[in-house]
Scaffold this motif. Structure first.
Motif, short mmCIF file in Angstrom:
data_model
loop_
_atom_site.label_atom_id
_atom_site.label_comp_id
_atom_site.label_asym_id
_atom_site.label_seq_id
_atom_site.Cartn_x
_atom_site.Cartn_y
_atom_site.Cartn_z
N ARG A 288 0.82 -1.21 0.00
CA ARG A 288 0.00 0.00 0.00
C ARG A 288 0.86 1.27 0.00
O ARG A 288 0.56 2.24 -0.69
N ALA A 289 1.96 1.23 0.78
CA ALA A 289 2.83 2.41 0.85
C ALA A 289 3.41 2.72 -0.53
O ALA A 289 3.51 3.88 -0.93
N LEU A 290 3.79 1.66 -1.27
CA LEU A 290 4.34 1.87 -2.61
C LEU A 290 3.26 2.42 -3.56
O LEU A 290 3.54 3.29 -4.38
N ALA A 291 2.03 1.93 -3.41
CA ALA A 291 0.93 2.44 -4.24
C ALA A 291 0.69 3.92 -3.94
O ALA A 291 0.41 4.72 -4.84
N GLU A 292 0.83 4.29 -2.68
CA GLU A 292 0.63 5.71 -2.34
C GLU A 292 1.71 6.58 -2.96
O GLU A 292 1.45 7.71 -3.38
N VAL A 293 2.93 6.06 -3.03
CA VAL A 293 4.00 6.81 -3.72
C VAL A 293 3.62 6.98 -5.20
O VAL A 293 3.77 8.06 -5.77
N SER A 294 3.11 5.91 -5.78
CA SER A 294 2.71 5.97 -7.19
C SER A 294 1.63 7.02 -7.42
O SER A 294 1.67 7.78 -8.40
N VAL A 295 0.66 7.09 -6.49
CA VAL A 295 -0.38 8.13 -6.59
C VAL A 295 0.25 9.51 -6.50
O VAL A 295 -0.07 10.42 -7.29
N ASN A 296 1.18 9.69 -5.57
CA ASN A 296 1.84 10.99 -5.43
C ASN A 296 2.58 11.40 -6.69
O ASN A 296 2.61 12.58 -7.04
N ILE A 297 3.17 10.42 -7.37
CA ILE A 297 3.89 10.73 -8.62
C ILE A 297 2.91 11.25 -9.66
O ILE A 297 3.17 12.24 -10.35
N GLU A 298 1.75 10.60 -9.76
CA GLU A 298 0.73 11.10 -10.71
C GLU A 298 0.29 12.51 -10.33
O GLU A 298 0.09 13.37 -11.18
N LEU A 299 0.12 12.75 -9.02
CA LEU A 299 -0.33 14.08 -8.58
C LEU A 299 0.73 15.14 -8.90
O LEU A 299 0.40 16.27 -9.28
N LYS A 301 2.79 14.96 -11.43
CA LYS A 301 2.67 15.21 -12.87
C LYS A 301 1.55 16.21 -13.13
O LYS A 301 1.65 17.04 -14.03
N GLY A 302 0.48 16.10 -12.35
CA GLY A 302 -0.64 17.05 -12.50
C GLY A 302 -0.19 18.48 -12.27
O GLY A 302 -0.59 19.40 -13.00
N HIS A 303 0.65 18.69 -11.25
CA HIS A 303 1.18 20.05 -11.01
C HIS A 303 2.02 20.51 -12.19
O HIS A 303 1.86 21.62 -12.69
N VAL A 304 2.95 19.65 -12.62
CA VAL A 304 3.90 20.04 -13.66
C VAL A 304 3.16 20.33 -14.97
O VAL A 304 3.34 21.38 -15.59
N GLU A 305 2.32 19.39 -15.38
CA GLU A 305 1.66 19.54 -16.68
C GLU A 305 0.70 20.73 -16.69
O GLU A 305 0.58 21.43 -17.69
N THR A 306 0.03 20.97 -15.55
CA THR A 306 -0.90 22.10 -15.51
C THR A 306 -0.13 23.42 -15.54
O THR A 306 -0.54 24.37 -16.23
N LEU A 307 1.00 23.49 -14.83
CA LEU A 307 1.79 24.73 -14.86
C LEU A 307 2.37 24.98 -16.24
O LEU A 307 2.39 26.13 -16.71
N VAL A 308 2.83 23.93 -16.90
CA VAL A 308 3.35 24.10 -18.26
C VAL A 308 2.23 24.62 -19.17
O VAL A 308 2.43 25.55 -19.96
N GLY A 309 1.04 24.06 -19.01
CA GLY A 309 -0.11 24.52 -19.80
C GLY A 309 -0.39 26.00 -19.54
O GLY A 309 -0.64 26.77 -20.47
N SER A 310 -0.30 26.42 -18.28
CA SER A 310 -0.53 27.83 -17.93
C SER A 310 0.51 28.72 -18.60
O SER A 310 0.18 29.79 -19.12
N LEU A 311 1.78 28.28 -18.57
CA LEU A 311 2.85 29.08 -19.19
C LEU A 311 2.63 29.18 -20.70
O LEU A 311 2.82 30.25 -21.28
N ILE A 312 2.23 28.06 -21.32
CA ILE A 312 1.97 28.09 -22.76
C ILE A 312 0.84 29.07 -23.07
O ILE A 312 0.87 29.78 -24.07
N ASP A 313 -0.15 29.12 -22.17
CA ASP A 313 -1.27 30.06 -22.37
C ASP A 313 -0.88 31.50 -22.04
O ASP A 313 -1.73 32.39 -22.08
N GLY A 314 0.36 31.70 -21.62
CA GLY A 314 0.84 33.05 -21.35
C GLY A 314 0.49 33.58 -19.97
O GLY A 314 0.55 34.79 -19.73
N GLN A 315 0.10 32.68 -19.07
CA GLN A 315 -0.23 33.15 -17.71
C GLN A 315 1.01 33.36 -16.87
O GLN A 315 2.04 32.73 -17.09
N GLU A 316 0.90 34.27 -15.90
CA GLU A 316 1.98 34.50 -14.94
C GLU A 316 1.99 33.35 -13.93
O GLU A 316 0.93 32.94 -13.45
#
Lengths: 396, 325
Positions: A288-299, A301-316
């Motif tokens: 279970r602890a390893l699965a929780e790490v895996s969930v955190n990795i996906e989360l 990625k959510g931060h990184v990909e969303t911020l990259v999307g914001s930068l591409i859209d020209g947001q500060e």
């Protein structure tokens, strides 16, 4: 950019992920793989050679202008390449300061001749850069820095001391921050230089860190003369631009982290599964602890990909750059702690597969202690979020 | 599917907030369903042929975020998904769901053995006209209470959307295929995360307001770094949920199923942590019935169970081991 040029760029971007994956699979030498046994440490020259190859393959500097040796592509391509770099167990760059800090600052404030001289040298690995910001009395509080730069007829004369300067002993240039006035000026009168580390009066001493490495240094500056042409921007202007660059860099630097983190987790799990004596560690004890790490990795990625999307859209991005830094550093430390606990239970007479994983996880554990300290400690990130995002009242 | 580029999911925020506020004053579920249907929210995902707006899933997110933050006591998530799922299967039924005449819900936990069995975690089933129950074949049947199915009161944490159990003796009614049920369950993950996001945002906002208003030792609670950092971590948790909902729905996301699963599991954990933290920041007041933070916490915990968060973590473990083998 014309419509045709835009379409060509997008086509080039779309092919980058497949190109990166195929190229890395074919070209990463076994000696540089972090999931293979190694008998000796890689030299700086070997690492530079590898990174120069990465650049020639178009996998470094994708977003830099073509005239400076870059790929002229967008952030989406950089994200695609970063995913593949992360998935590949290769060493971290020895010139990430050059590529992710000095380079973007030079692009923002450098004169044309500075850009032409410094930028291609970074990508081609002719110049490794270090970052001379922190001082013994100015770590998180950079406005307290004391290194003085005095303008003379011969150039700027600099005196002071820098610390925690990662990679200074192997660097050719230092992105040096000094002040022109008294300490009381705080954020005013700060000036940036591209200091050559072989300048007389520059004394570099390595500091051994808890992982046994000598990756960071103290840099002493005694009457160091820096020519006018090595100043980046005018006093104040350089630093103002640097802080703008820094807020974006905090959100985008080492964009491959989430995917490297995933590679480390997969390595740990596959090592456990490789031996009947250790299978239970992944299959039941820490399942279970390893699965929780895996969930955190996906989360993450959510931060990184969303911020990259914001930068591409020209947001500060502003203070939002603190969010992925805080999330990543703590999630990765949590993983490192768990990984060490697991590999500590590997049998004494372990196979090569188990031994390599144990060594890598031990290393990750020790190195991870710095992750909540560098690039703004956890406490500084929490202050930034509470002050600048939540804008909490601090006084009666 | 509608390709009207003039509409933006954020356009629904104000409407959803206003309707949620109006629903809080409404007498009962039929009145609330009328208000939701009038604003077009029940049919936001359903095709135009059954009176819906035929919009992508992303348009339901701001609506459910407002619902989660505003204590909406209606099975809106279930109605949105079932109206879309039954369109083309039983258009009259789908239209009745969109128009608000027929409130419907889903028994999210358990499945029938053949045509009978007991299933549970059906939000507001006691007030709904029909309940979707899931079968062992992974399809679903929309049963009518009183006709081969009985709704039984159950102990439940959620005050807004109390869950009930459904005892089915002879399942009959319009059916959904296994594929339709799989799509409904997958989309429900992101929509639950949106409900949790709304609740977590409201918890954080209430805690931040309280910390700045409440004065102790001559200064607001927010002057203490421990409180500032507490709230900063809650802010990170809220942004983590928000960014991951965004990622799950992005056309650029290469692994939408894994992203949606992590988004929901993450929201269930982080959302509950934000609500617990808000209670802590409120001190003794946080433990009272009057301060509504417990209502958010109750809803988040109920949503975590309805979405099977624990089973999903096990599924993540199974995938991790399979990929590494």
């Amino acid at each position: 950019m014309t419509q045709t040029a835009l379409a060509e760029t997008r086509t080039a971007e779309q092919g980058m992920a497949a190109h990166a994956r195929a190229w890395l699979d074919a070209n990463l030498p076994d000696a540089l793989r972090e999931d293979r046994p190694s008998t000796r440490r890689n030299t700086v020259a070997e690492l530079c050679d590898w990174e120069a190859k990465l650049h020639r393959a178009g996998l470094v500097g994708a977003t830099w202008p073509k005239e400076y040796g870059g790929g002229g592509l967008g952030l989406r391509a950089h994200l695609d390449i970063s995913r593949e770099i992360g998935r590949t167990p290769m060493p971290e760059s020895v010139n990430s300061i050059g590529k992710e800090l000095a380079g973007p600052i030079i692009m923002a404030v450098g004169r044309p001749e500075q850009k032409a001289e410094y930028l291609p040298a970074i990508l081609e690995m002719r110049d490794i850069w270090c970052q001379g910001f922190s001082e013994p009395n100015a770590g998180s509080d950079l406005a307290g820095l004391r290194t003085r730069a005095v303008q003379t007829a011969d150039g700027w004369v600099v005196n002071g001391q820098k610390i925690w300067t990662s990679g200074a002993s192997k660097s050719r240039r230092c992105l040096l921050l000094a002040r022109t006035g008294p300490v009381e000026d705080r954020h005013r009168g700060l000036v940036l230089f591209a200091l050559r580390t072989d300048t007389p009066g520059v004394d570099i001493r390595e500091i051994q860190s808890i992982d046994g490495e000598r990756s960071f240094c103290e840099v002493f500056l005694n009457n160091v003369v820096i020519p006018e042409e090595d100043m980046l921007g005018s006093p104040d202007e350089g630093w103002a631009a640097a802080t703008r660059v820094l807020s974006i860099e905090r959100a985008t630097n080492r964009m491959h982290r989430a995917w490297r983190f995933e590679n480390q987790l997969n390595h740990l799990v596959s090592a456990c599964l490789s031996d009947p004596a250790t299978r239970h560690l992944a299959e039941s004890t820490y399942r279970r602890a390893l699965a929780e790490v895996s969930v955190n990795i996906e989360l993450l990625k959510g931060h990184v990909e969303t911020l990259v999307g914001s930068l591409i859209d020209g947001q500060e991005i502003g203070p939002r750059g603190s969010l992925p830094k805080l999330f990543w550093s703590e999630a990765h430390q949590g993983f490192a702690r768990l990984a060490l606990e697991i590999v500590s239970q590997f049998p004494v007479e372990a196979s090569d597969t188990l031994r390599v994983a144990r060594k890598r996880m031990e290393d990750i554990y020790l190195k991870s202690r710095a992750e909540t300290i560098y690039a703004g400690t956890t406490e500084i990130q929490l202050d930034i979020i509470s002050k600048r995002i939540l804008q909490l009242k601090r006084k009666a | 599917m509608t390709t009207d580029t003039e509409l933006n999911p954020e356009d629904f925020v104000e409407t959803a907030r206003a309707v949620t506020t109006a629903c809080a004053e409404a007498a009962g579920l039929p009145e609330r369903m009328d208000l939701l249907a009038e604003a077009g929210l029940t049919g936001i995902l359903a095709p135009e042929a059954v009176g819906g707006m035929d919009l992508p899933l992303g348009f339901a997110v701001p609506v459910l975020r407002a619902a989660g933050g505003g204590f909406l006591a209606a099975p809106l998530l279930e109605c949105m998904l079932l109206a879309r799922a039954f369109a083309g299967v039983d258009d009259a039924l789908a239209s009745a769901i969109v128009s608000g005449e027929m409130p419907v819900t889903v028994a999210w936990s358990g499945m029938l053995g053949g045509t009978s069995g007991v299933v549970g975690r059906a939000p507001l089933a006691e007030a709904c006209a029909r309940v979707l129950v899931l079968g062992a074949d992974e399809g679903g049947v929309l049963v009518t209470p009183g006709e081969g199915a009985m709704v039984e009161t159950e102990s439940t944490l959620d005050l807004e959307r109390p869950e009930a159990r459904v005892r089915v003796t002879a399942a009959s009614g319009p059916e959904l295929s296994a594929d339709a049920v799989a799509r409904l369950r997958a989309d429900a993950l992101v929509l639950r995360a949106a409900l949790i996001l709304g609740a977590a945002e409201d918890c954080l906002s209430r805690a931040a307001d309280y910390a700045q208003e409440r004065v102790q030792f001559g200064r607001p609670l927010s002057a203490n770094q421990s409180i500032q950092h507490h709230l900063a971590r809650d802010c990170l948790a809220v942004e983590t949920i928000r960014n991951n909902i965004h990622r799950s729905l992005s056309p650029e996301c290469a692994v939408p199923a894994a992203a949606a699963r992590a988004t929901f599991v993450g929201a269930a954990t982080l959302g509950a942590r934000v609500a617990e933290s808000a209670i802590q920041v409120h001190g003794g007041m946080g433990f009272t019935w009057e301060v509504p933070l417990h209502r958010h916490l109750r809803m988040i915990k109920a949503l975590a169970a309805q979405g099977g968060a624990a089973d999903l973590i096990e599924a993540v473990a199974a995938d991790l081991l399979a990929n590494a083998a």
